[in-house]
Design a protein around this motif. Structure first.
Motif, PDB file in Angstrom:
ATOM      1  N   LYS A  87       0.816  -1.212   0.000  1.00 54.76           N
ATOM      2  CA  LYS A  87       0.000   0.000   0.000  1.00 54.76           C
ATOM      3  C   LYS A  87       0.848   1.259   0.000  1.00 54.76           C
ATOM      4  O   LYS A  87       0.570   2.204  -0.751  1.00 54.76           O
ATOM      5  CB  LYS A  87      -0.929   0.000   1.219  1.00 54.76           C
ATOM      6  N   GLN A  88       1.881   1.299   0.832  1.00 53.68           N
ATOM      7  CA  GLN A  88       2.666   2.524   1.015  1.00 53.68           C
ATOM      8  C   GLN A  88       3.886   2.596   0.100  1.00 53.68           C
ATOM      9  O   GLN A  88       4.420   3.684  -0.110  1.00 53.68           O
ATOM     10  CB  GLN A  88       3.144   2.630   2.472  1.00 53.68           C
TER      11      GLN A  88
ATOM     12  N   TRP B  60       0.921   5.628  10.136  1.00 60.04           N
ATOM     13  CA  TRP B  60       0.894   5.742   8.674  1.00 60.04           C
ATOM     14  C   TRP B  60      -0.549   5.752   8.169  1.00 60.04           C
ATOM     15  O   TRP B  60      -0.948   4.914   7.352  1.00 60.04           O
ATOM     16  CB  TRP B  60       1.672   4.588   8.045  1.00 60.04           C
ATOM     17  N   ASP B  61      -1.339   6.690   8.639  1.00 59.44           N
ATOM     18  CA  ASP B  61      -2.767   6.719   8.271  1.00 59.44           C
ATOM     19  C   ASP B  61      -3.152   8.009   7.557  1.00 59.44           C
ATOM     20  O   ASP B  61      -4.318   8.385   7.539  1.00 59.44           O
ATOM     21  CB  ASP B  61      -3.642   6.527   9.512  1.00 59.44           C
ATOM     22  N   LYS B  62      -2.160   8.686   6.967  1.00 63.89           N
ATOM     23  CA  LYS B  62      -2.436   9.984   6.339  1.00 63.89           C
ATOM     24  C   LYS B  62      -2.086   9.952   4.854  1.00 63.89           C
ATOM     25  O   LYS B  62      -1.181   9.253   4.422  1.00 63.89           O
ATOM     26  CB  LYS B  62      -1.640  11.098   7.025  1.00 63.89           C
ATOM     27  N   ALA B  63      -2.804  10.754   4.099  1.00 64.70           N
ATOM     28  CA  ALA B  63      -2.518  10.985   2.683  1.00 64.70           C
ATOM     29  C   ALA B  63      -2.734  12.470   2.439  1.00 64.70           C
ATOM     30  O   ALA B  63      -3.796  13.001   2.770  1.00 64.70           O
ATOM     31  CB  ALA B  63      -3.422  10.151   1.778  1.00 64.70           C
TER      32      ALA B  63
ATOM     33  N   LEU C 286      -7.245   4.202   5.676  1.00 70.77           N
ATOM     34  CA  LEU C 286      -5.863   3.921   6.064  1.00 70.77           C
ATOM     35  C   LEU C 286      -5.763   3.619   7.556  1.00 70.77           C
ATOM     36  O   LEU C 286      -4.974   2.767   7.972  1.00 70.77           O
ATOM     37  CB  LEU C 286      -4.960   5.103   5.708  1.00 70.77           C
ATOM     38  N   SER C 287      -6.541   4.326   8.375  1.00 73.56           N
ATOM     39  CA  SER C 287      -6.536   4.063   9.815  1.00 73.56           C
ATOM     40  C   SER C 287      -6.974   2.625  10.087  1.00 73.56           C
ATOM     41  O   SER C 287      -6.390   1.938  10.930  1.00 73.56           O
ATOM     42  CB  SER C 287      -7.470   5.042  10.537  1.00 73.56           C
TER      43      SER C 287
ATOM     44  N   ARG D 116      -6.815   0.060   7.935  1.00 78.20           N
ATOM     45  CA  ARG D 116      -5.832  -0.888   7.405  1.00 78.20           C
ATOM     46  C   ARG D 116      -4.595  -0.974   8.294  1.00 78.20           C
ATOM     47  O   ARG D 116      -4.074  -2.068   8.553  1.00 78.20           O
ATOM     48  CB  ARG D 116      -5.438  -0.490   5.995  1.00 78.20           C
ATOM     49  N   ARG D 117      -4.102   0.170   8.756  1.00 82.85           N
ATOM     50  CA  ARG D 117      -2.910   0.154   9.607  1.00 82.85           C
ATOM     51  C   ARG D 117      -3.162  -0.604  10.904  1.00 82.85           C
ATOM     52  O   ARG D 117      -2.288  -1.331  11.391  1.00 82.85           O
ATOM     53  CB  ARG D 117      -2.474   1.581   9.926  1.00 82.85           C
TER      54      ARG D 117
END
Length: 299
Positions: free
Chosen positions: A162-163, A192-195, A203-204, A206-207
């Motif tokens: 993903k990242q 790592w929940d920001k874009a 993302l929150s 998934r992390r």
């Protein structure tokens, strides 16, 4: 004054000085393979060989010796989502689509070799996903210098898929992991929940799922996770957090063996008890009563 090169997927290479572009080289896309090489290597520097240097022999690339497990593969599939399974005269099929930034994508987020109008079956989509994951499996295997189990390996592959592998190579998560600090590394996932500087719920979720898999815990509950109210000591000059949520927290802390007053105010004594509890349970010791601390406290 700083100067660097920035590679773009369309083949342009920009020379940047103090955040300002000063030159551009148009390579007509021939740097594509170089971009991928830079993204998937943990190398920290590069050199330019002299003109008379003889290129060394390199063994044939091998299939990764370690593969993502079924839980990790399922996690990626659930969060990526199988895009628009359609029904045709020959049965079910999946058609390529453009993602938000215009990249042709198909199946579970696959982009390699995808073109407009491309159609595949569900079985082909799964094979494409497994094939595309291989380079992330290799990247994780190359980056991690300590012994990890299959769930930890698979969580890192999902994170990288993903990242990007480069994000893993440069992360505090990897640094802590390679120091043998497994719990501290696990606690890096939710960061790592920001874009674009904005926290994204997807993302929150998934992390947190990846963190749970890394710790060999159940991860599927995070598919529908929603942030709850966070309790913490107020900043200086701000009124104390108070109310029934704080009272329930204090009751749980008393039940856990802490001698504090149940008054509904999040003061210094409550803050101290929360930090001691987090330390005892090997949680992030930050005094913040978020979802993980709530879960362990049972509130």
């Amino acid at each position: 004054m700083s100067r660097w090169l920035e590679f773009f997927n369309d083949g342009r290479v920009y020379e940047i000085e103090d955040d300002q572009p000063i030159n551009v080289i148009k390579t007509e896309g021939i740097v594509g393979e170089l971009i991928e090489a830079l993204q998937f290597t943990p190398a920290e520097k590069f050199t330019i060989a002299p003109p008379d240097a003889v290129p060394p022999d390199v063994p044939e690339p091998r299939r990764p010796m370690r593969e993502i497990n079924q839980e990790g593969l399922k996690l990626i599939q659930r969060f990526e989502g199988l895009h628009e399974l359609k029904q045709g005269s020959q049965g079910e099929y999946i058609e390529a689509y453009q993602d938000p930034v215009g990249v042709w994508t198909i199946g579970w987020g696959c982009t390699e070799g995808v073109y407009e109008g491309m159609k595949i079956t569900r079985a082909q989509a799964e094979e494409m996903l497994k094939k595309e994951i291989e380079k992330f499996e290799t990247a994780v295997a190359n980056a991690v210098k300590v012994q990890i189990n299959d769930n930890q390996f698979s969580a890192l592959v999902s994170f990288s898929y993903k990242q990007g592998a480069r994000a893993l190579f440069e992360s505090t998560l990897l640094k802590l992991l390679n120091q043998g600090k497994f719990q501290e590394a696990a606690d890096e996932f939710p960061r790592w929940d920001k874009a674009g500087g904005q926290v994204l719920l997807g993302l929150s979720r998934r992390r947190r799922a990846e963190r749970a898999l890394f710790l060999s815990q159940s991860w599927e509950e995070f598919l529908t996770w929603k942030p709850s109210r966070v309790l913490r000591l107020a900043e200086p000059g701000q009124p104390l957090m108070q109310g029934e949520d704080v009272r329930q927290l204090q009751k749980a802390l008393v039940k856990a063996g802490f001698n504090i007053q149940v008054d509904g105010f999040f003061g210094n004594d409550t803050d101290k008890a929360v930090r001691q509890f987090q330390q005892q349970k090997r949680l992030s010791v930050d005094g913040i009563v978020g979802d993980e601390t709530r879960r362990v406290l049972g509130i």
